[in-house]
Design a protein around this motif. Structure first.
Motif, PDB file in Angstrom:
ATOM      1  N   VAL A   1       0.861  -1.185   0.000  1.00  0.00           N
ATOM      2  CA  VAL A   1       0.000   0.000   0.000  1.00  0.00           C
ATOM      3  C   VAL A   1       0.895   1.232   0.000  1.00  0.00           C
ATOM      4  N   ARG A   2       0.613   2.155  -0.911  1.00  0.00           N
ATOM      5  CA  ARG A   2       1.361   3.421  -0.976  1.00  0.00           C
ATOM      6  C   ARG A   2       0.609   4.490  -0.183  1.00  0.00           C
ATOM      7  N   LEU A   3       1.296   5.072   0.795  1.00  0.00           N
ATOM      8  CA  LEU A   3       0.734   6.164   1.577  1.00  0.00           C
ATOM      9  C   LEU A   3       1.372   7.469   1.154  1.00  0.00           C
ATOM     10  N   HIS A   4       0.552   8.427   0.727  1.00  0.00           N
ATOM     11  CA  HIS A   4       1.026   9.773   0.440  1.00  0.00           C
ATOM     12  C   HIS A   4       0.967  10.591   1.736  1.00  0.00           C
ATOM     13  N   PRO A   5       1.670  11.721   1.801  1.00  0.00           N
ATOM     14  CA  PRO A   5       1.623  12.531   3.015  1.00  0.00           C
ATOM     15  C   PRO A   5       0.194  12.818   3.459  1.00  0.00           C
ATOM     16  N   GLY A   6      -0.067  12.544   4.738  1.00  0.00           N
ATOM     17  CA  GLY A   6      -1.397  12.720   5.308  1.00  0.00           C
ATOM     18  C   GLY A   6      -2.194  11.442   5.399  1.00  0.00           C
ATOM     19  N   GLU A   7      -1.796  10.399   4.660  1.00  0.00           N
ATOM     20  CA  GLU A   7      -2.540   9.146   4.667  1.00  0.00           C
ATOM     21  C   GLU A   7      -1.999   8.195   5.736  1.00  0.00           C
ATOM     22  N   SER A   8      -2.865   7.270   6.179  1.00  0.00           N
ATOM     23  CA  SER A   8      -2.470   6.333   7.228  1.00  0.00           C
ATOM     24  C   SER A   8      -3.074   4.959   6.962  1.00  0.00           C
ATOM     25  N   LEU A   9      -2.481   3.960   7.611  1.00  0.00           N
ATOM     26  CA  LEU A   9      -2.901   2.568   7.446  1.00  0.00           C
ATOM     27  C   LEU A   9      -2.827   1.872   8.789  1.00  0.00           C
ATOM     28  N   THR A  10      -3.785   0.990   9.064  1.00  0.00           N
ATOM     29  CA  THR A  10      -3.796   0.238  10.308  1.00  0.00           C
ATOM     30  C   THR A  10      -3.143  -1.123  10.110  1.00  0.00           C
ATOM     31  N   ILE A  11      -2.235  -1.467  11.032  1.00  0.00           N
ATOM     32  CA  ILE A  11      -1.612  -2.793  11.048  1.00  0.00           C
ATOM     33  C   ILE A  11      -2.117  -3.511  12.287  1.00  0.00           C
ATOM     34  N   HIS A  12      -2.866  -4.571  12.077  1.00  0.00           N
ATOM     35  CA  HIS A  12      -3.451  -5.328  13.182  1.00  0.00           C
ATOM     36  C   HIS A  12      -2.445  -6.329  13.740  1.00  0.00           C
ATOM     37  N   PRO A  13      -2.648  -6.782  14.977  1.00  0.00           N
ATOM     38  CA  PRO A  13      -1.750  -7.803  15.535  1.00  0.00           C
ATOM     39  C   PRO A  13      -1.651  -9.018  14.606  1.00  0.00           C
ATOM     40  N   ARG A  14      -0.473  -9.635  14.628  1.00  0.00           N
ATOM     41  CA  ARG A  14      -0.193 -10.836  13.840  1.00  0.00           C
ATOM     42  C   ARG A  14      -0.283 -10.574  12.335  1.00  0.00           C
ATOM     43  N   THR A  15       0.071  -9.332  11.943  1.00  0.00           N
ATOM     44  CA  THR A  15       0.197  -8.992  10.527  1.00  0.00           C
ATOM     45  C   THR A  15       1.664  -8.691  10.241  1.00  0.00           C
ATOM     46  N   ILE A  16       2.275  -9.505   9.409  1.00  0.00           N
ATOM     47  CA  ILE A  16       3.686  -9.319   9.046  1.00  0.00           C
ATOM     48  C   ILE A  16       3.802  -8.050   8.218  1.00  0.00           C
ATOM     49  N   HIS A  17       4.781  -7.207   8.542  1.00  0.00           N
ATOM     50  CA  HIS A  17       4.874  -5.944   7.832  1.00  0.00           C
ATOM     51  C   HIS A  17       6.302  -5.435   7.720  1.00  0.00           C
ATOM     52  N   GLN A  18       6.506  -4.641   6.687  1.00  0.00           N
ATOM     53  CA  GLN A  18       7.669  -3.786   6.493  1.00  0.00           C
ATOM     54  C   GLN A  18       7.172  -2.501   5.851  1.00  0.00           C
ATOM     55  N   PHE A  19       7.819  -1.376   6.167  1.00  0.00           N
ATOM     56  CA  PHE A  19       7.489  -0.137   5.450  1.00  0.00           C
ATOM     57  C   PHE A  19       8.734   0.704   5.305  1.00  0.00           C
ATOM     58  N   TRP A  20       8.751   1.543   4.261  1.00  0.00           N
ATOM     59  CA  TRP A  20       9.953   2.294   3.918  1.00  0.00           C
ATOM     60  C   TRP A  20       9.585   3.500   3.051  1.00  0.00           C
ATOM     61  N   GLY A  21      10.491   4.476   2.994  1.00  0.00           N
ATOM     62  CA  GLY A  21      10.312   5.625   2.130  1.00  0.00           C
ATOM     63  C   GLY A  21      10.495   5.219   0.675  1.00  0.00           C
ATOM     64  N   GLU A  22       9.532   5.616  -0.168  1.00  0.00           N
ATOM     65  CA  GLU A  22       9.590   5.225  -1.576  1.00  0.00           C
ATOM     66  C   GLU A  22      10.747   5.927  -2.289  1.00  0.00           C
ATOM     67  N   GLU A  23      11.502   5.161  -3.038  1.00  0.00           N
ATOM     68  CA  GLU A  23      12.636   5.706  -3.782  1.00  0.00           C
ATOM     69  C   GLU A  23      12.161   6.781  -4.758  1.00  0.00           C
ATOM     70  N   GLY A  24      12.926   7.874  -4.834  1.00  0.00           N
ATOM     71  CA  GLY A  24      12.594   8.966  -5.737  1.00  0.00           C
ATOM     72  C   GLY A  24      11.638   9.981  -5.148  1.00  0.00           C
ATOM     73  N   THR A  25      11.238   9.788  -3.875  1.00  0.00           N
ATOM     74  CA  THR A  25      10.366  10.759  -3.209  1.00  0.00           C
ATOM     75  C   THR A  25      11.067  11.248  -1.942  1.00  0.00           C
ATOM     76  N   GLY A  26      10.504  12.246  -1.314  1.00  0.00           N
ATOM     77  CA  GLY A  26      11.066  12.737  -0.056  1.00  0.00           C
ATOM     78  C   GLY A  26      11.952  13.956  -0.248  1.00  0.00           C
ATOM     79  N   TRP A  27      12.262  14.599   0.901  1.00  0.00           N
ATOM     80  CA  TRP A  27      13.158  15.755   0.927  1.00  0.00           C
ATOM     81  C   TRP A  27      14.586  15.247   0.902  1.00  0.00           C
ATOM     82  N   ARG A  28      15.399  15.760  -0.009  1.00  0.00           N
ATOM     83  CA  ARG A  28      16.704  15.169  -0.264  1.00  0.00           C
ATOM     84  C   ARG A  28      17.823  15.853   0.529  1.00  0.00           C
TER      85      ARG A  28
END
Length: 242
Positions: free
Chosen positions: A156-183
């Motif tokens: 799932v791609r989250l843009h600034p201001g967006e959020s996502l719920t991770i429930h217990p026993r949900t395997i997850h990783q998250f990271w800043g998307e390449e090519g975006t962000g303040w450099r």
């Protein structure tokens, strides 16, 4: 490469720059010196006992710039401790392009990941089965309160201001998307937040890797500039002025 104190110091310095750039403000103890902590009395025990403050880790990966985290815990409670009744936690996370924690899930913690500012945050999710292995089943989560059905490994791609719920026993990783962000120095940085139930980093994490050490040993190649959340000295009888 083992996590080094020089890497910890540099990462915290960069984190402060990123947070200030996005117009956010850390609490005063985020800037305390070693000497100030050595003088701090028991009135600051909530910070010590609930592990508030700076957290820099490579999870034992020896690959900090790919598998690592720099974050700041703003508030937290403590499981089964009447003196710390908060049932919620908040963390601010610095998300360089592609840096992430190893795949893991929580036994009890429920969390919202919020993309606060900068670029996009990518979140990959898979439900864990009863044995703690990746499940092949579809599952529901919520993006800004809207239910979405996902399959194993969906991102799932989250843009600034967006959020996502991770429930217990949900395997997850998250990271800043390449090519975006303040450099900074050619690397894009995004600021995200985690709002959750109480965070128990010592007992509630299940890593799907062989290492998975939440607080690894640090190579002291230079002087410590501040204490990490698991390094605070015991309270001093002397009270620090406020």
């Amino acid at each position: 490469m083992q996590l080094k104190r020089s890497m910890v110091n540099a990462s915290i310095s960069t984190a402060k720059t990123v947070i200030a750039h996005f117009g956010m403000h850390l609490p005063p103890f985020a800037h305390w010196s070693i000497e100030q902590w050595q003088q701090a009395g028991p009135e600051y025990n909530e910070i010590r006992d609930c592990m508030l403050g700076w957290d820099v880790t490579d999870f034992g990966s020896k690959d900090f710039y790919n598998i690592g985290r720099t974050l700041f815990t703003v508030r937290n409670g403590r499981m089964n401790q009447p003196g710390y009744p908060k049932q919620y936690a908040e963390k601010w996370l610095i998300d360089p392009e592609n840096q992430r924690a190893p795949a893991h899930f929580h036994l009890s913690k429920r969390e919202d990941i919020i993309c606060r500012a900068g670029g996009n945050v990518l979140v990959q999710l898979t439900k864990a089965d009863a044995e703690g292995n990746p499940s092949r089943e579809n599952f529901l989560t919520q993006v800004d309160g809207c239910s979405r059905r996902l399959g194993p490994g969906d991102i799932v791609r989250l843009h600034p201001g967006e959020s996502l719920t991770i429930h217990p026993r949900t395997i997850h990783q998250f990271w800043g998307e390449e090519g975006t962000g303040w450099r900074i120095d050619g690397v894009g940085y995004t600021l995200s937040a985690e709002i959750s139930s109480v965070c128990d980093d010592l007992n509630d994490n299940v890593f799907l890797v062989d290492y998975g050490v939440r607080f690894p040993e640090i190579d002291e190649d230079e002087a410590r500039l501040c204490y990490l959340c698991h390094e605070y000295p015991a309270a001093s009888p002397a009270l620090i002025s406020q």
